[in-house]
Design a protein around this motif. Structure first.
Motif, PDB file in Angstrom:
ATOM      1  N   HIS A 163      -4.001  -7.600   2.085  1.00  0.00           N
ATOM      2  CA  HIS A 163      -4.088  -7.428   3.603  1.00  0.00           C
ATOM      3  C   HIS A 163      -5.448  -6.481   3.584  1.00  0.00           C
ATOM      4  CE1 HIS A 163       0.227  -8.429   4.659  1.00  0.00           C
ATOM      5  NE2 HIS A 163      -0.539  -9.661   4.959  1.00  0.00           N
ATOM      6  N   ALA A 164      -5.506  -5.548   2.796  1.00  0.00           N
ATOM      7  CA  ALA A 164      -6.469  -4.467   3.028  1.00  0.00           C
ATOM      8  C   ALA A 164      -7.656  -5.090   2.357  1.00  0.00           C
ATOM      9  CB  ALA A 164      -6.130  -3.292   1.903  1.00  0.00           C
ATOM     10  N   PRO A 169       0.249  -7.461  10.170  1.00  0.00           N
ATOM     11  CA  PRO A 169      -0.957  -7.446   9.139  1.00  0.00           C
ATOM     12  C   PRO A 169      -0.977  -9.243   8.596  1.00  0.00           C
ATOM     13  CG  PRO A 169       0.987  -6.050   8.500  1.00  0.00           C
ATOM     14  CD  PRO A 169       1.304  -6.605   9.919  1.00  0.00           C
ATOM     15  N   TYR A 228      -0.071   7.800   3.175  1.00  0.00           N
ATOM     16  CA  TYR A 228       0.173   6.953   4.249  1.00  0.00           C
ATOM     17  C   TYR A 228       1.178   7.576   5.491  1.00  0.00           C
ATOM     18  CZ  TYR A 228       4.832   5.274   3.773  1.00  0.00           C
ATOM     19  OH  TYR A 228       6.297   5.127   3.611  1.00  0.00           O
ATOM     20  N   ASP A 237     -10.334   1.037   4.891  1.00  0.00           N
ATOM     21  CA  ASP A 237      -9.126   0.318   4.252  1.00  0.00           C
ATOM     22  C   ASP A 237      -9.539  -0.082   2.889  1.00  0.00           C
ATOM     23  OD1 ASP A 237      -7.944   0.396   6.714  1.00  0.00           O
ATOM     24  OD2 ASP A 237      -8.211  -1.844   7.305  1.00  0.00           O
ATOM     25  N   LEU A 276      -7.412   0.887  -0.277  1.00  0.00           N
ATOM     26  CA  LEU A 276      -7.049  -0.121  -1.425  1.00  0.00           C
ATOM     27  C   LEU A 276      -7.673   0.266  -2.946  1.00  0.00           C
ATOM     28  CD1 LEU A 276      -6.053  -3.000  -2.375  1.00  0.00           C
ATOM     29  CD2 LEU A 276      -8.220  -3.967  -1.773  1.00  0.00           C
ATOM     30  N   THR A 294      -5.262  -5.280   7.849  1.00  0.00           N
ATOM     31  CA  THR A 294      -4.076  -4.427   7.692  1.00  0.00           C
ATOM     32  C   THR A 294      -3.420  -4.275   8.878  1.00  0.00           C
ATOM     33  OG1 THR A 294      -5.223  -2.342   8.558  1.00  0.00           O
ATOM     34  CG2 THR A 294      -5.285  -2.838   6.127  1.00  0.00           C
ATOM     35  N   TRP A 297       2.050   0.883   8.126  1.00  0.00           N
ATOM     36  CA  TRP A 297       1.815   0.609   6.850  1.00  0.00           C
ATOM     37  C   TRP A 297       2.860  -0.116   6.026  1.00  0.00           C
ATOM     38  CZ3 TRP A 297      -3.487   0.283   5.488  1.00  0.00           C
ATOM     39  CH2 TRP A 297      -4.151   0.795   6.185  1.00  0.00           C
ATOM     40  N   ASN A 346      -3.978  -2.344  11.397  1.00  0.00           N
ATOM     41  CA  ASN A 346      -4.217  -1.177  11.807  1.00  0.00           C
ATOM     42  C   ASN A 346      -5.616  -0.830  12.240  1.00  0.00           C
ATOM     43  OD1 ASN A 346      -1.459   0.365  11.556  1.00  0.00           O
ATOM     44  ND2 ASN A 346      -1.914  -0.598   9.273  1.00  0.00           N
ATOM     45  N   ILE A 377       0.870  -1.139  -0.011  1.00  0.00           N
ATOM     46  CA  ILE A 377      -0.058  -0.133  -0.238  1.00  0.00           C
ATOM     47  C   ILE A 377       0.937   1.192   0.049  1.00  0.00           C
ATOM     48  CG2 ILE A 377      -1.529   1.260   1.344  1.00  0.00           C
ATOM     49  CD1 ILE A 377      -3.025  -0.791   0.203  1.00  0.00           C
ATOM     50  N   HIS A 424      -1.851   1.501  14.979  1.00  0.00           N
ATOM     51  CA  HIS A 424      -1.290   0.056  14.562  1.00  0.00           C
ATOM     52  C   HIS A 424      -1.643  -0.831  16.117  1.00  0.00           C
ATOM     53  CE1 HIS A 424       1.153  -3.430  13.087  1.00  0.00           C
ATOM     54  NE2 HIS A 424       1.959  -3.311  14.467  1.00  0.00           N
ATOM     55  N   VAL A 465       2.035  -3.575   4.777  1.00  0.00           N
ATOM     56  CA  VAL A 465       0.596  -3.941   4.439  1.00  0.00           C
ATOM     57  C   VAL A 465       0.357  -4.130   3.109  1.00  0.00           C
ATOM     58  CG1 VAL A 465      -1.743  -3.134   4.561  1.00  0.00           C
ATOM     59  CG2 VAL A 465       0.005  -2.702   6.425  1.00  0.00           C
TER      60      VAL A 465
END
Length: 606
Positions: free
Chosen positions: A367-368, A415, A353, A425, A429, A373, A360, A375, A346, A411, A363
């Motif tokens: 994951h997203a 991830p 970010y 999220d 993405l 993620t 991140w 987070n 990401i 966080h 990530v």
């Protein structure tokens, strides 16, 4: 946009669109629910019948919306029976051809509203300015502009759909038209379905009558109606022949449709009351079962009878967009540019970010997509998506403020290790995929248009699916949302589901979606079940999955795969290749009875 305006938008989104749970002041915007047990109250859906005929071609029996009422006006304290706006059986072919602009007058001064649930600001009571071109073809009235239309109105936008034209004996030589439309809330996903009707000849039109009598949005219900003066501006429409040909192709591409009652006729022994069961009837928009390429359709009831245009009735996507757009987009990118796309970071494609208090660094896109993620604020089921902080994200506009709000999360875990549902999220993405696509196809590339061109259009979805909710930049033409923001008709859902569960992501024998990623999403890869929600449920590539163990009910272990949306939207893909879907707005999620009933049509176990 200033913070004050963002707060106002958040308030409207909370109260009007997704609402808040009773006694709770936080947003419950697009999320989903994995609950599968049958509810205590066994709601069953009324089986629709044809609306009563309001007139015939040879003898006028019409008592509502007569020619006199449309020409001279009348007073009504609410909407009328939908049959008055429905083309009757045996109607005569029109003797006129409508081509040109239809302009409505006095929208702001002549609108009526009755709020049945929730609260709405006064400006919701009138229609946006209406001045659009139409073309007539083979008994249809086709709007030239299709899809989401950004209107000059403080709250509403339009979606226009093709209607019908016909002749009635009591209309004094005029032809009659009606057409479906939807009002959508500006910057949001809620849809309110309506119909308008008028008389016309080659030079002029009567007054128009409109009414809005159904919606897909939790916590808000309202009727709108009114009669407006109108002006017909006849004239040649550019590209008229192409418009007619495109619409004919659109109709020809639709899957065969039968009423839900025909399912029991085609497959004796099937109890059709199992479909729609568990959903409060007055909150059902429409529902259906897709079997062997046939779309068995039910629902389409309004508060004033059966909607005249069931097959064109727009339903709010809410989070079904996460599966049908965002997940499809990643599978499409992976097929075209390599499965490695799913493992891109990401941070390499969304530079904003760096403002995030979260981590991140590792990530990935996948994951997203999996809502993992690492987070998040709270690991509780739907806690983050229903939080006040997420409400700030939903209200933040334009893109710069929205992406900042999306990244404003700490966080909490590595991830890929914990499922925490966060619509923000998905927005991140979607932006990452958009920026990646531009590195491949140039700065004019757009991730939503990419899916339209590569998937939706080749599948035969109509132009109503070719636009989506975007950020407020450039008059709401900014970044595609991704997490919600589409509007479906039943044919869209039937085709998308068939594309996934039957055709395996292929169109005309060409693999369009990455087969490995799709197999994982459909729980066809035991090595990749996704991220655990609970002991019986998983989430993989933005698809929900529920496990049914081998038991007295089923001779084998089976998985049901679902697209879900917060209001009570379910597209359930069963392992026998049958799809059961419904769109509703009472947040009821249930498909057990439908699953068992489809076993009578095609065995769920090999």
């Amino acid at each position: 946009m200033k913070i004050k305006n963002a707060i106002i938008i958040f308030f409207l989104l909370t109260m009007v669109i997704s609402g808040c749970l009773p006694g709770n002041s936080v947003s419950t915007f697009p999320t989903a629910n994995t609950q599968a047990p049958l509810p205590t109250t066994q709601h069953t859906q009324p089986i629709p019948t044809l609306p009563p005929t309001t007139s015939s071609s040879t003898e006028s029996t019409r008592t509502l919306l007569t020619a006199e009422m449309l020409m001279n006006g009348f007073v009504s304290d609410g909407p009328l029976d939908e049959s008055a706006l429905t083309m009757p059986g045996g109607a005569a072919v029109t003797s006129h051809t409508f081509e040109g602009r239809l302009e409505l007058l006095g929208e702001e001064k002549n609108g009526n509203i009755k709020i049945l649930r929730g609260e709405l600001e006064p400006e919701f009571s009138w229609l946006p300015e209406f001045d659009f071109e139409f073309v007539q073809s083979d008994g249809y009235l086709i709007p030239v502009e299709r899809g989401l239309i950004i209107a000059d109105h403080p709250q509403w936008n339009y979606i226009l759909e093709p209607g019908r034209v016909w002749q009635e004996a009591g209309d004094g030589g005029y032809s009659r038209a009606s057409l479906p439309f939807a009002l959508t809330v500006k910057g949001s996903n809620a849809a309110f379905n309506g119909t308008l009707t008028f008389l016309f000849n080659d030079q002029q039109v009567s007054k128009i009558w409109y009414q809005v009598t159904q919606e897909t949005t939790s916590y808000t219900r309202a009727n709108l109606w009114g009669q407006l003066d109108a002006v017909y501006h006849p004239g040649k429409v550019a590209g008229v022949q192409q418009i007619r040909e495109d619409f004919a192709a659109e109709l020809a591409a639709r899957l065969p449709v039968k009423p839900i009652a025909a399912l029991a006729e085609d497959y004796p022994g099937v109890d059709i009351s199992a479909f729609g069961r568990g959903v409060t009837p007055e909150h059902m928009t429409w529902y259906g079962v897709v079997v062997n390429g046939v779309n068995y359709l039910g629902g389409c009831q309004t508060r004033f009878g059966l909607y005249p245009y069931c097959e064109s009735m727009r339903a709010t996507s809410y989070s079904t967009a996460k599966s049908a757009f965002t997940s499809v987009a990643l599978m499409l990118l992976a097929q075209k540019y390599g499965v490695e796309v799913a493992d891109l970071l990401i941070k390499d494609y969304v530079p904003e970010y760096v403002t995030s208090p979260g981590d991140w660094e590792t990530v990935t896109f996948n994951h997203a997509l999996d809502m993992s993620t690492g987070n998040y604020v709270s690991p509780g089921f739907m806690a983050d998506d229903n939080s006040e902080k997420m409400g700030v994200f939903f209200g933040a506009q334009p893109y710069a403020e929205r992406i900042q709000a999306a990244f404003d999360v700490p966080h909490a875990a590595e991830p890929g290790t914990r499922w925490v549902y966060r619509t923000s999220d998905t927005f991140i993405l979607t932006r990452a995929m958009h920026n990646y696509l531009q590195t491949r196809e140039g700065t004019d590339a757009d991730i939503y248009q990419f899916v339209v061109d590569e998937v939706y259009r080749p599948l035969g979805l109509g132009p109503g699916a070719f636009s989506t909710l975007r950020t407020a930049d450039n008059d709401w033409q900014g970044q595609a949302e991704g997490g919600y923001g589409q509007w479906w008709i039943p044919d869209d859902i039937a085709k998308l589901a068939t594309f996934l569960i039957v055709d395996g992501g292929r169109i005309n024998d060409e693999q369009i979606l990455h087969s490995g990623l799709l197999a994982a999403a459909l729980q066809q890869d035991p090595k990749d079940r996704g991220v655990k929600i609970n002991s019986q449920s998983m989430y993989n590539n933005a698809f929900w999955a529920n496990r049914y163990p081998k038991s007295g009910a089923f001779a084998c272990e089976i998985w049901t795969i679902e697209m879900q949306g917060v209001s009570g939207n379910v597209v359930a893909l069963f392992p026998n290749g049958i799809t059961y879907y419904y769109f509703s707005d009472n947040q009821e999620f249930i498909w057990d009875a439908a699953l068992r009933e489809t076993d009578k049509i095609k065995p769920l176990c090999p």
